[in-house]
Design a protein around this motif. Structure first.
Motif, mmCIF file in Angstrom:
data_model
loop_
_atom_site.group_PDB
_atom_site.id
_atom_site.type_symbol
_atom_site.label_atom_id
_atom_site.label_comp_id
_atom_site.label_asym_id
_atom_site.label_seq_id
_atom_site.Cartn_x
_atom_site.Cartn_y
_atom_site.Cartn_z
ATOM 1 N N ALA A 53 0.862 -1.144 -0.264
ATOM 2 C CA ALA A 53 0.008 0.136 0.018
ATOM 3 C C ALA A 53 0.735 1.094 -0.186
ATOM 4 C CB ALA A 53 -1.002 -0.090 1.121
ATOM 5 N N THR A 54 0.596 2.372 -0.680
ATOM 6 C CA THR A 54 1.274 3.450 -0.771
ATOM 7 C C THR A 54 1.710 3.937 0.728
ATOM 8 O OG1 THR A 54 0.170 4.041 -2.932
ATOM 9 C CG2 THR A 54 1.203 5.733 -1.686
ATOM 10 N N GLY A 55 2.708 4.416 0.685
ATOM 11 C CA GLY A 55 3.219 5.048 1.933
ATOM 12 C C GLY A 55 3.645 4.122 3.119
ATOM 13 N N THR A 56 3.512 2.652 2.766
ATOM 14 C CA THR A 56 3.632 1.792 3.876
ATOM 15 C C THR A 56 5.157 0.955 3.625
ATOM 16 O OG1 THR A 56 2.438 -0.085 2.791
ATOM 17 C CG2 THR A 56 1.249 1.779 4.109
ATOM 18 N N SER A 57 5.284 -0.045 4.513
ATOM 19 C CA SER A 57 6.353 -0.697 4.343
ATOM 20 C C SER A 57 6.135 -2.061 4.986
ATOM 21 C CB SER A 57 7.626 -0.285 5.485
ATOM 22 O OG SER A 57 8.210 1.250 4.832
ATOM 23 N N ALA A 58 7.037 -2.984 4.498
ATOM 24 C CA ALA A 58 6.904 -4.570 5.030
ATOM 25 C C ALA A 58 7.888 -4.529 5.933
ATOM 26 C CB ALA A 58 6.933 -5.485 4.026
ATOM 27 N N THR A 59 7.636 -5.247 7.211
ATOM 28 C CA THR A 59 8.790 -5.316 8.248
ATOM 29 C C THR A 59 8.817 -6.542 8.755
ATOM 30 O OG1 THR A 59 7.037 -4.591 9.960
ATOM 31 C CG2 THR A 59 8.417 -2.812 9.067
ATOM 32 N N PHE A 60 9.986 -6.835 8.997
ATOM 33 C CA PHE A 60 10.237 -8.347 9.645
ATOM 34 C C PHE A 60 10.873 -8.001 10.864
ATOM 35 C CE2 PHE A 60 12.213 -12.808 9.473
ATOM 36 C CZ PHE A 60 11.033 -13.449 9.498
ATOM 37 N N TYR A 61 10.291 -7.799 11.882
ATOM 38 C CA TYR A 61 11.061 -7.499 13.137
ATOM 39 C C TYR A 61 11.416 -8.578 14.213
ATOM 40 C CZ TYR A 61 10.040 -2.577 12.109
ATOM 41 O OH TYR A 61 10.038 -1.253 11.549
ATOM 42 N N SER A 62 12.198 -8.486 15.196
ATOM 43 C CA SER A 62 12.659 -9.458 15.924
ATOM 44 C C SER A 62 11.744 -9.732 17.206
ATOM 45 C CB SER A 62 13.997 -9.090 16.735
ATOM 46 O OG SER A 62 13.984 -7.972 17.254
ATOM 47 N N SER A 63 10.603 -8.793 17.399
ATOM 48 C CA SER A 63 9.485 -8.969 18.317
ATOM 49 C C SER A 63 8.443 -8.388 17.932
ATOM 50 C CB SER A 63 9.858 -8.390 19.616
ATOM 51 O OG SER A 63 10.033 -6.888 19.426
ATOM 52 N N ALA A 64 7.275 -8.889 18.507
ATOM 53 C CA ALA A 64 5.930 -8.449 18.191
ATOM 54 C C ALA A 64 5.657 -6.820 18.639
ATOM 55 C CB ALA A 64 4.774 -9.111 18.911
ATOM 56 N N ALA A 65 5.472 -6.109 17.444
ATOM 57 C CA ALA A 65 5.379 -4.546 17.704
ATOM 58 C C ALA A 65 6.804 -4.070 18.014
ATOM 59 C CB ALA A 65 4.094 -4.200 18.874
ATOM 60 N N GLY A 66 7.702 -4.693 17.549
ATOM 61 C CA GLY A 66 9.032 -4.151 18.010
ATOM 62 C C GLY A 66 9.488 -3.237 16.827
ATOM 63 N N THR A 67 10.706 -2.859 16.938
ATOM 64 C CA THR A 67 11.238 -1.879 15.951
ATOM 65 C C THR A 67 12.543 -2.143 15.272
ATOM 66 O OG1 THR A 67 12.232 -0.205 17.413
ATOM 67 C CG2 THR A 67 9.980 0.237 16.587
ATOM 68 N N SER A 68 13.085 -3.424 15.786
ATOM 69 C CA SER A 68 14.498 -3.881 15.301
ATOM 70 C C SER A 68 14.207 -5.107 14.540
ATOM 71 C CB SER A 68 15.308 -4.405 16.556
ATOM 72 O OG SER A 68 16.604 -4.881 16.239
ATOM 73 N N GLY A 69 15.023 -4.746 13.240
ATOM 74 C CA GLY A 69 14.962 -5.963 12.281
ATOM 75 C C GLY A 69 15.083 -5.498 11.123
ATOM 76 N N VAL A 70 14.152 -5.674 9.713
ATOM 77 C CA VAL A 70 14.523 -5.559 8.452
ATOM 78 C C VAL A 70 13.116 -4.784 8.029
ATOM 79 C CG1 VAL A 70 14.466 -6.408 6.134
ATOM 80 C CG2 VAL A 70 15.866 -7.687 8.048
ATOM 81 N N THR A 71 13.133 -3.902 7.266
ATOM 82 C CA THR A 71 11.987 -3.131 6.765
ATOM 83 C C THR A 71 12.460 -2.855 5.065
ATOM 84 O OG1 THR A 71 11.834 -1.570 8.643
ATOM 85 C CG2 THR A 71 11.105 -0.795 6.748
ATOM 86 N N CYS A 72 11.240 -3.032 4.234
ATOM 87 C CA CYS A 72 11.340 -2.983 3.013
ATOM 88 C C CYS A 72 10.093 -2.166 2.425
ATOM 89 C CB CYS A 72 11.277 -4.579 2.180
ATOM 90 S SG CYS A 72 12.522 -5.581 2.550
ATOM 91 N N THR A 73 10.618 -1.297 1.464
ATOM 92 C CA THR A 73 9.512 -0.359 0.946
ATOM 93 C C THR A 73 8.761 -0.871 -0.391
ATOM 94 O OG1 THR A 73 11.261 1.124 -0.038
ATOM 95 C CG2 THR A 73 10.333 1.564 2.238
ATOM 96 N N SER A 74 9.333 -1.861 -0.937
ATOM 97 C CA SER A 74 8.839 -2.418 -2.135
ATOM 98 C C SER A 74 8.823 -3.950 -2.217
ATOM 99 C CB SER A 74 9.861 -2.092 -3.418
ATOM 100 O OG SER A 74 9.439 -2.566 -4.569
ATOM 101 N N SER A 75 7.496 -4.553 -2.210
ATOM 102 C CA SER A 75 7.091 -5.758 -2.396
ATOM 103 C C SER A 75 5.693 -6.108 -3.027
ATOM 104 C CB SER A 75 6.995 -6.257 -0.893
ATOM 105 O OG SER A 75 6.536 -7.857 -0.608
#
Length: 217
Positions: A53-75
């Motif tokens: 979705a426009t303006g969003t990212s796909a995230t793969f974080y190390s904890s639920a609702a966390g902020t540490s991990g991997v972020t991608c803007t194109s998928s």
């Protein structure tokens, strides 16, 4: 570089099938339609796809609702419709691709310099979407939903493999979206630098059939 990837989740996507928040009532119509709720039935064999979705990212974080991990803007995900019965009912899809553009991916994990690639393994997956808005993504019999993440670190490139028994998502006819929130994966192999758990969150929209927005009934 576009690489077959998670999701899946998202994924895969990911990706993947549709559900509806507050699905429309379409007595006699199909579960999946174009042109609006209760519109033209999506044909078996048609290919559905959606970007983030426009303006969003796909995230793969190390904890639920966390902020540490991997972020991608194109998928993007791609799925083929395998059944589309009358509503109320359950439609099925085969998720044949879920890709991430690794050049759009970053990581804030200590010691990680960049993301080399993300790949969704063991495709195709089966996705089901019911008229009540329930979405599930399941692997082939005897397999798992699996994602391979390659990270560039100070010690060289490491490969982290994550697995899940399946995924659950939700879709919304207001923007023809499909979303996954904190879908849990566990590390099955990889360096000690790979986080032990991965939580996938992503929203894909609009889901389309040859350019026409898809609705769930």
């Amino acid at each position: 570089m576009r690489i077959r990837s998670l999701l899946a989740l998202a994924g895969t996507a990911t990706a993947l099938a549709l559900t509806a928040a507050g699905p429309a009532s379409a007595a006699g119509g199909a579960v999946l339609t174009t042109g609006g709720p209760g519109g033209t039935a999506v044909a078996v064999g048609d290919t559905l796809s959606a970007p983030l979705a426009t303006g969003t990212s796909a995230t793969f974080y190390s904890s639920a609702a966390g902020t540490s991990g991997v972020t991608c803007t194109s998928s993007q995900f791609t799925a083929t419709v395998t059944s589309n019965p009358a509503a109320p009912g359950t439609a099925t899809e085969s998720v044949v691709a879920h890709t991430f553009d690794s050049s759009s991916c970053t990581s804030n994990v200590l010691g990680v310099l960049g993301v080399t690639g993300i790949r969704v393994d063991n495709l195709p997956y089966t996705a089901t979407v019911a008229s009540d808005g329930t979405l599930t993504v399941s692997p082939s019999s005897g397999s798992t939903v699996q994602t391979t993440v390659k990270l560039r670190t100070l010690l060289g490139t490491i490969t982290c493999v994550y697995q899940a028994a399946g995924l659950a998502g939700k879709a919304d006819n207001s923007d023809n979206s499909i979303s996954f929130t904190d879908q849990h994966f566990t590390k099955s192999s990889g360096s000690s630098l790979c986080f032990a758990n991965g939580y996938f969150t992503a929203k894909y929209a609009p889901v389309t059939d040859t350019g026409a927005a898809v609705y769930v009934n």
